[in-house]
Design an enzyme around this catalytic site. Sequence first.
Site, short mmCIF file in Angstrom:
data_model
loop_
_atom_site.label_atom_id
_atom_site.label_comp_id
_atom_site.label_asym_id
_atom_site.label_seq_id
_atom_site.Cartn_x
_atom_site.Cartn_y
_atom_site.Cartn_z
N GLU A 278 0.83 -1.21 0.00
CA GLU A 278 0.00 0.00 0.00
C GLU A 278 0.86 1.26 0.00
OE1 GLU A 278 -3.25 -0.05 2.81
OE2 GLU A 278 -3.49 2.13 2.68
N LYS B 168 -7.43 -0.21 11.48
CA LYS B 168 -6.87 -0.75 10.23
C LYS B 168 -5.63 0.05 9.86
CE LYS B 168 -6.40 -1.19 5.55
NZ LYS B 168 -5.57 -0.39 4.64
#
Length: 423
Positions: free
Chosen positions: A84, A262
């Site tokens: 990511e 998260k």
Amino acid sequence: MTGPSSRISGFHKQSLGERLDTVARFADLDADTVAHLRGLGQVDPHLIDHLIENAISAISIPIGIATNMKVDGRDVLVPMATEESSVVAAVCNSARQCYDTGGFVGSMSGALMIAQIQLVGLSDPFASRIKILERRDEIKAICDACDPILLQLGGGFRDVEVRVIDTLGGPMVITHLIVDTRDAMGANAVNTMAEKLAPEISAWTGGRVYLRILSNLADRRLARARATWTCEAIGGEAVRDGMISAYQFAAADPYRAATHNKGIMNGVSAVVLATGNDTRAVEAGAHAYAARDGHYGSLTRWEVTREGHLSGTIELPLAVGLIGGATKLHPTAKACLKLLGVHSAEELARIIAAVGLAQNFGALKALATTGIQKGHMALHAQNIAMMAGAVGAEIEQVARVLVAQGTVRVDRAAAELKRLRGK
Ligand code: MEV
């Protein structure tokens, strides 16, 4: 504590190879380790074939370096394995902003793992509980005999607890073995102990044993980190108050808390993965811990200090090890552990907790100010440019145009690439 500084100016502008050289110098990596990392972590097919069943190949995940990290007075370059964009950059920026106030202070509640033994079919569960507790010395002897090496290293059985719980199937007697697993994550050690002890528990009580397995809610292995960001460093009171409000939102609302946590796990799992540890075990433990009061909330807490600065703390179960599993087998994991220069599982856990806190700081600051898309899109645009076929210097050129236009889409990237090549 002295040592090289993790504040490396212009690191992000270096080429991949230059960055590796910088990191190798920082951590004094040996030639084999550097060669392995330079080869993008190519792994012997035999290892892949032995790690899992039916192996056919392996997937390459980028490893980025979080700079500016200072944990417990030591500057450290932290390897993060993630696909990511923005995750590594966020930690670098957050750590830079608290470097001058001392960076992060970590601590740990211990290295205790819990194994559970499920006992059913008892008419007298409370008497059975006492019968098991009476055997503490025998239980200790059986557990410690399972792993003499752990014992030599100062670990082993620490305690036994027995709970009677109400379930859909009636009362169950749940025995918890509490074991110090030292520098191992400890799953194998405690599972072996639970399996060894189970027949004895059945014989002592007349009940029937089903499950014998560790609990991933490793709440006797809590890693903690704290740091202070001055109001000036973060851009003033309005930013600080926006971040506090963002935290209060997460603390109150599970929908927000899931996303908030998260983000924390973006950092935590990236280091857990880079070091060959079990990401799912750590994630399960973190989320269960976030819901320990019956309400799913934030793993971090944000407050204002007496001086008006921003104080952040994090606490989460972190069952990670330096030995066992892939940590000792996988050459990339071994390289990442060398780079971190950690000597104990506790030291690793403290660094991981600090990364989680830094990650959360970065997300909250971005969300409370400009939003995350601006920074995210700059990096995302490069991926989109590559998807459209850009290579080398084209990637940067196409990405810059996409960001300037405010439309980061593959069709736009393809059009821009065509224009560029037609020049
Ligand atoms: C994205 O991967 C993580 C964030 O959504 C975390 C957060 O919202 O706190 C930005």
